[in-house]
Design a protein around this motif. Structure first.
Motif, PDB file in Angstrom:
ATOM      1  N   UNK A   1       0.827  -1.194   0.000  1.00 15.62           N
ATOM      2  CA  UNK A   1       0.000   0.000   0.000  1.00 15.62           C
ATOM      3  C   UNK A   1       0.870   1.256   0.000  1.00 15.62           C
ATOM      4  N   UNK A   2       0.569   2.186  -0.895  1.00 16.50           N
ATOM      5  CA  UNK A   2       1.266   3.480  -0.947  1.00 16.50           C
ATOM      6  C   UNK A   2       0.270   4.522  -0.445  1.00 16.50           C
ATOM      7  N   UNK A   3       0.238   4.676   0.882  1.00 15.07           N
ATOM      8  CA  UNK A   3      -0.753   5.538   1.539  1.00 15.07           C
ATOM      9  C   UNK A   3      -0.263   6.981   1.544  1.00 15.07           C
ATOM     10  N   UNK A   4      -0.136   7.533   0.352  1.00 16.15           N
ATOM     11  CA  UNK A   4       0.521   8.825   0.156  1.00 16.15           C
ATOM     12  C   UNK A   4      -0.258   9.657  -0.870  1.00 16.15           C
ATOM     13  N   UNK A   5      -0.510  10.917  -0.551  1.00 16.77           N
ATOM     14  CA  UNK A   5      -1.062  11.833  -1.562  1.00 16.77           C
ATOM     15  C   UNK A   5      -0.423  13.217  -1.458  1.00 16.77           C
ATOM     16  N   UNK A   6       0.781  13.264  -0.904  1.00 14.26           N
ATOM     17  CA  UNK A   6       1.510  14.529  -0.828  1.00 14.26           C
ATOM     18  C   UNK A   6       1.765  15.090  -2.220  1.00 14.26           C
ATOM     19  N   UNK A   7       1.992  14.208  -3.192  1.00 14.80           N
ATOM     20  CA  UNK A   7       2.213  14.659  -4.566  1.00 14.80           C
ATOM     21  C   UNK A   7       0.970  15.284  -5.163  1.00 14.80           C
ATOM     22  N   UNK A   8      -0.206  14.792  -4.771  1.00 15.33           N
ATOM     23  CA  UNK A   8      -1.469  15.382  -5.228  1.00 15.33           C
ATOM     24  C   UNK A   8      -1.617  16.780  -4.633  1.00 15.33           C
ATOM     25  N   UNK A   9      -1.296  16.912  -3.352  1.00 14.42           N
ATOM     26  CA  UNK A   9      -1.381  18.228  -2.704  1.00 14.42           C
ATOM     27  C   UNK A   9      -0.465  19.219  -3.413  1.00 14.42           C
ATOM     28  N   UNK A  10       0.744  18.804  -3.708  1.00 19.10           N
ATOM     29  CA  UNK A  10       1.692  19.689  -4.392  1.00 19.10           C
ATOM     30  C   UNK A  10       1.212  20.040  -5.798  1.00 19.10           C
ATOM     31  N   UNK A  11       0.432  19.140  -6.400  1.00 19.71           N
ATOM     32  CA  UNK A  11      -0.059  19.344  -7.754  1.00 19.71           C
ATOM     33  C   UNK A  11      -1.420  20.051  -7.777  1.00 19.71           C
ATOM     34  N   UNK A  12      -1.829  20.534  -6.603  1.00 25.46           N
ATOM     35  CA  UNK A  12      -3.090  21.288  -6.453  1.00 25.46           C
ATOM     36  C   UNK A  12      -4.325  20.444  -6.761  1.00 25.46           C
ATOM     37  N   UNK A  13      -4.234  19.147  -6.467  1.00 23.90           N
ATOM     38  CA  UNK A  13      -5.374  18.254  -6.657  1.00 23.90           C
ATOM     39  C   UNK A  13      -6.157  18.072  -5.369  1.00 23.90           C
ATOM     40  N   UNK A  14      -7.190  17.231  -5.421  1.00 22.02           N
ATOM     41  CA  UNK A  14      -8.024  16.959  -4.252  1.00 22.02           C
ATOM     42  C   UNK A  14      -7.371  15.857  -3.421  1.00 22.02           C
ATOM     43  N   UNK A  15      -6.917  16.201  -2.223  1.00 22.17           N
ATOM     44  CA  UNK A  15      -6.249  15.202  -1.386  1.00 22.17           C
ATOM     45  C   UNK A  15      -7.262  14.225  -0.806  1.00 22.17           C
TER      46      UNK A  15
ATOM     47  N   UNK B   1       0.687 -12.116  -1.187  1.00 21.75           N
ATOM     48  CA  UNK B   1       1.223 -11.601   0.076  1.00 21.75           C
ATOM     49  C   UNK B   1       0.906 -10.118   0.211  1.00 21.75           C
ATOM     50  N   UNK B   2       0.812  -9.657   1.443  1.00 18.24           N
ATOM     51  CA  UNK B   2       0.554  -8.241   1.702  1.00 18.24           C
ATOM     52  C   UNK B   2       1.613  -7.727   2.663  1.00 18.24           C
ATOM     53  N   UNK B   3       2.408  -6.763   2.188  1.00 15.84           N
ATOM     54  CA  UNK B   3       3.501  -6.223   2.986  1.00 15.84           C
ATOM     55  C   UNK B   3       3.149  -4.920   3.694  1.00 15.84           C
ATOM     56  N   UNK B   4       1.864  -4.581   3.747  1.00 14.30           N
ATOM     57  CA  UNK B   4       1.464  -3.403   4.520  1.00 14.30           C
ATOM     58  C   UNK B   4       1.551  -2.110   3.742  1.00 14.30           C
ATOM     59  N   UNK B   5       1.522  -1.005   4.474  1.00 10.03           N
ATOM     60  CA  UNK B   5       1.462   0.326   3.865  1.00 10.03           C
ATOM     61  C   UNK B   5       2.726   1.146   4.094  1.00 10.03           C
ATOM     62  N   UNK B   6       3.086   1.907   3.102  1.00 10.16           N
ATOM     63  CA  UNK B   6       4.127   2.931   3.230  1.00 10.16           C
ATOM     64  C   UNK B   6       3.420   4.268   3.334  1.00 10.16           C
ATOM     65  N   UNK B   7       3.801   5.063   4.334  1.00 10.75           N
ATOM     66  CA  UNK B   7       3.162   6.346   4.572  1.00 10.75           C
ATOM     67  C   UNK B   7       4.140   7.485   4.322  1.00 10.75           C
ATOM     68  N   UNK B   8       3.593   8.675   4.261  1.00 17.40           N
ATOM     69  CA  UNK B   8       4.395   9.883   4.052  1.00 17.40           C
ATOM     70  C   UNK B   8       4.439  10.655   5.369  1.00 17.40           C
ATOM     71  N   UNK B   9       5.615  10.757   5.938  1.00 16.33           N
ATOM     72  CA  UNK B   9       5.780  11.413   7.230  1.00 16.33           C
ATOM     73  C   UNK B   9       6.258  12.849   7.017  1.00 16.33           C
ATOM     74  N   UNK B  10       5.588  13.788   7.673  1.00 20.47           N
ATOM     75  CA  UNK B  10       5.983  15.206   7.627  1.00 20.47           C
ATOM     76  C   UNK B  10       6.109  15.744   6.200  1.00 20.47           C
ATOM     77  N   UNK B  11       5.202  15.299   5.332  1.00 21.81           N
ATOM     78  CA  UNK B  11       5.157  15.754   3.927  1.00 21.81           C
ATOM     79  C   UNK B  11       6.448  15.462   3.164  1.00 21.81           C
ATOM     80  N   UNK B  12       7.210  14.467   3.658  1.00 19.54           N
ATOM     81  CA  UNK B  12       8.463  14.099   2.995  1.00 19.54           C
ATOM     82  C   UNK B  12       8.173  13.054   1.914  1.00 19.54           C
ATOM     83  N   UNK B  13       7.693  13.552   0.768  1.00 15.94           N
ATOM     84  CA  UNK B  13       7.326  12.670  -0.338  1.00 15.94           C
ATOM     85  C   UNK B  13       8.514  11.861  -0.828  1.00 15.94           C
TER      86      UNK B  13
END
Length: 316
Positions: A46-60, A86-98
């Motif tokens: 899981x890529x639990x990240x949308x910091x790139x969307x925020x930077x691109x002015x999209x709907x987070x 197999x499921x290896x879990x989620x990667x998150x974005x900490x402190x907007x560090x995309x």
């Protein structure tokens, strides 16, 4: 490498139990959470990240998608009894560090692919493309890697120094690091400026417009896809859910009123891609649960992932 996982991602895998025999199995009964990989295993990240969307002015909101997609995949039947999922879990974005989050996905996916596994990444924003591709490059440094991008957008904007990488810069970033080999399917003229079309031509990005996806034109589409595969050693498929019509995919970062339908024409084209042995990695991006209706966008994303599980098995 430690993966910071949402505490309940394993609990997403639940469904109707018709029995424990191989003929009764559904995906939730098949899933494994062990951190080991054998050749041809499918590994979900899981890529639990949308910091790139925020930077691109999209709907987070896309950062919440992986678990919702998992839940909508859980009840699908197991078609091939030799499936290892197999499921290896989620990667998150900490402190907007995309950049750190992208690096973590590249590292993990690269390790899975290097030992012969096949990666399925559940996004998250389309900044997943640069991260996933980087992992494929780590695993296959000397191979010619092709990317098939099913998307309304080229995502080839140049990185602005004041903004940084975003969900719209992935293909430009890849091109800066070496040769870019990409085929974009579903491109919309009303979703890309002339500058983005010009950049696509400058970078050698092949594309098939959304308007070209109709039944009578399928032979031509197949021909382009076949030629692309023949020229590559390894292929990675990324599906941005905003390629679909807003009626069937309302839960995305950027709506498309005239987007594709998941009809017979699309599914024939999609399955044509999935049957290729050179396909080693896939992701779905831009599912945004905040704007979804009855989770139909997440369900569609999960169904597209499940198509790969159904059309490949270990004996291929």
């Amino acid at each position: 490498m430690e993966i910071k996982a949402m505490k309940d991602y394993k609990e997403c895998w639940a469904g109707r139990n018709d029995g424990e025999g191989v003929l009764h199995q559904r995906l939730f009964q098949n899933i494994s959470f062990e951190n080991e990989v054998s050749p041809k295993d499918f590994v979900i990240i899981g890529f639990a990240v949308d910091e790139g969307v925020r930077r691109n002015k999209g709907r987070v909101g896309a950062k919440d998608a992986p678990d919702v997609i998992r839940r909508n995949m859980s009840n699908f039947p197991v078609v091939h009894t030799d499936l290892v999922l197999r499921d290896f879990g989620n990667i998150e974005c900490i402190n907007q560090n995309l950049e750190e989050a992208q690096g973590n996905l590249a590292s993990l996916s690269g390790k899975v692919l290097a030992v012969g596994g096949r990666t399925i990444v559940l996004g998250g924003g389309h900044e997943v493309t640069y991260a996933h591709y980087s992992g494929i490059k780590k695993a296959f440094p000397d191979k010619k890697i092709g990317i098939i991008n099913i998307d309304a957008h080229f995502d080839n904007r140049a990185v602005e120094a004041s903004v940084g990488a975003s969900s719209g810069t992935g293909f430009w970033q890849i091109a800066q690091e070496g040769e870019l080999h990409s085929l974009h399917i579903g491109i919309q003229r009303n979703s890309n400026t002339l500058k983005l079309f010009d950049t696509a031509h400058q970078l050698g990005m092949q594309y098939i417009l959304a308007d070209e996806l109709f039944f009578e034109n399928l032979p031509s589409v197949y021909q382009k896809i076949n030629a692309f595969f023949e020229a590559m050693d390894v292929v990675y498929l990324t599906v941005c859910m905003d390629v679909f019509n807003a009626a069937i995919a309302p839960g995305v970062s950027a709506l498309a009123y005239n987007g594709l339908q998941a009809d017979a024409v699309f599914m024939m084209m999609f399955r044509h891609i999935l049957k290729e042995e050179k396909l080693k990695a896939m992701d779905v991006a831009e599912v945004n649960p905040l704007y979804d209706t009855n989770e139909i966008t997440a369900r569609l994303a999960g169904s597209l992932v499940n198509e790969w599980l159904m059309h490949h098995h270990r004996e291929d």
